[in-house]
Design an enzyme around this catalytic site. Structure first.
Site, PDB file in Angstrom:
ATOM      1  N   HIS A  25       0.852  -1.014  -0.047  1.00 15.38           N
ATOM      2  CA  HIS A  25       0.074   0.050   0.042  1.00 15.38           C
ATOM      3  C   HIS A  25       0.820   1.194  -0.214  1.00 15.38           C
ATOM      4  CE1 HIS A  25      -3.739  -2.161   0.192  1.00 15.38           C
ATOM      5  NE2 HIS A  25      -3.325  -2.572   1.201  1.00 15.38           N
TER       6      HIS A  25
ATOM      7  N   ARG B  74       7.345  -5.714   2.768  1.00 17.31           N
ATOM      8  CA  ARG B  74       5.915  -6.483   2.294  1.00 17.31           C
ATOM      9  C   ARG B  74       6.127  -6.386   0.768  1.00 17.31           C
ATOM     10  NH1 ARG B  74      -0.349  -5.063   4.320  1.00 17.31           N
ATOM     11  NH2 ARG B  74       0.235  -3.012   3.937  1.00 17.31           N
TER      12      ARG B  74
ATOM     13  N   ASP C 279      16.731 -10.483  -3.542  1.00 22.43           N
ATOM     14  CA  ASP C 279      18.130 -10.297  -4.021  1.00 22.43           C
ATOM     15  C   ASP C 279      18.303  -8.758  -3.694  1.00 22.43           C
ATOM     16  OD1 ASP C 279      18.415 -12.755  -5.404  1.00 22.43           O
ATOM     17  OD2 ASP C 279      17.934 -11.808  -7.334  1.00 22.43           O
TER      18      ASP C 279
ATOM     19  N   GLU D 130      -6.143 -12.550   6.115  1.00 24.34           N
ATOM     20  CA  GLU D 130      -6.899 -11.244   6.301  1.00 24.34           C
ATOM     21  C   GLU D 130      -8.313 -11.565   5.348  1.00 24.34           C
ATOM     22  OE1 GLU D 130      -4.433  -8.371   4.727  1.00 24.34           O
ATOM     23  OE2 GLU D 130      -3.525  -9.504   3.366  1.00 24.34           O
TER      24      GLU D 130
ATOM     25  N   ASP E  43      -8.442  -5.376   6.585  1.00 27.38           N
ATOM     26  CA  ASP E  43      -8.938  -6.506   5.112  1.00 27.38           C
ATOM     27  C   ASP E  43     -10.062  -7.488   5.936  1.00 27.38           C
ATOM     28  OD1 ASP E  43      -7.989  -5.816   2.576  1.00 27.38           O
ATOM     29  OD2 ASP E  43      -6.280  -5.591   3.588  1.00 27.38           O
TER      30      ASP E  43
END
Length: 272
Positions: free
Chosen positions: A48, A80, A94, A159, A185
């Site tokens: 987000h 995230r 990576d 969620e 959520d």
């Protein structure tokens, strides 16, 4: 040099509570600033928040800079990803991220796929590109590909109502280190959008924490009020985000302005 030990993963395995802060401003300097405060972990939000690979890299470098300049600081960066896709997970790893939070994991099959995406063969399907990547410090960790699988940490987000039905199997998936409950959520999925404090949602969260603990995994959650944070810590949550950088900044700015202008809007804590 040996690949660094994932201290966050180690803490969860030892059932040590980890207090974190959500970081959505997607800026390296902001990440460096809050990394020096002393939180156990920071969540660098690529779902987000407006983070891409370059801004995520800058934030990771900011956290590393704070760690290098403040003796004893051990703030752990968690990224995230925007979605649970193998290629995206490979790119984030990576960059040098050791711990990933994957949103919207509804089934044990999805969780198992994320486990494989996090690990090199033969245990997984992670692509072999660390020799040109920050993760191995460009081969500065000569045994990185042999050591990385032990140091990665996978947190999956449950969620939705479907995830709640499958929660025991998701949490029991080998290679899943923790399950994060997403209150906003989840409340929407349960039919109470924008109302994570609804009684039914709160009951579902408490039940979820107990179920995750029962299978021996670490429950996590975000709370935007002290009351909620302490409630979930008392319920057994092991990694809890107790604030969000955007909310901290906007609330502090509003409160400061209100001291000088009576018409200034007042801050209000909300769910996330």
């Amino acid at each position: 040099m040996k690949t660094p030990v994932n201290t966050f993963k180690q803490a969860l395995q030892n059932q040590q509570v980890q207090i974190g802060l959500w970081v959505d401003l997607a800026d390296g300097l902001c990440a460096e600033l809050v990394a020096g405060i002393g939180y156990d972990w920071l969540l660098l939000d690529g779902e987000h928040g407006p983070s891409d690979l370059r801004t995520m890299l800058a934030q990771l470098q900011g956290v590393s800079s704070a760690q290098g300049s403040i003796p004893g600081l051990a703030t752990h960066p968690i990224a995230r990803v925007p979605m649970g896709e193998v290629a995206i997970i490979k790119q984030f790893l990576d960059l040098g991220v050791q711990t990933l939070l994957v949103p919207m994991v509804d089934t044990a099959e999805q969780a198992a796929q994320m486990v494989r995406a996090m690990r090199y063969p033969p245990d997984g399907i992670r692509g072999m590109g660390s020799s040109v990547a920050r993760s191995s410090r460009w081969q500065g960790y000569p045994n990185y590909i042999q050591e990385a699988n032990e140091q990665v940490c996978l947190l999956v987000q449950a969620e939705t109502v479907e995830a709640m039905r499958n929660l025991d199997a998701i949490a029991a998936t080998p290679g899943v280190d923790g399950v994060f409950i997403g209150p906003a959520d989840l409340s929407a999925s349960m039919g109470f959008p924008g109302n994570p404090d609804h009684h039914e949602v709160q009951v579902a969260i408490a039940d979820s924490i107990a179920r995750i603990l029962k299978v021996g995994k670490a429950p996590g959650i975000i709370a935007t009020t002290e009351e909620q944070a302490r409630k979930w810590l008392a319920a057994g949550a092991l990694f809890v985000a107790v604030g969000v950088d955007t909310m901290l900044l906007s609330d502090a700015a509003r409160n400061l302005l209100s001291r000088f202008k009576s018409s200034a809007p007042k801050s209000s804590a909300g769910g996330y």
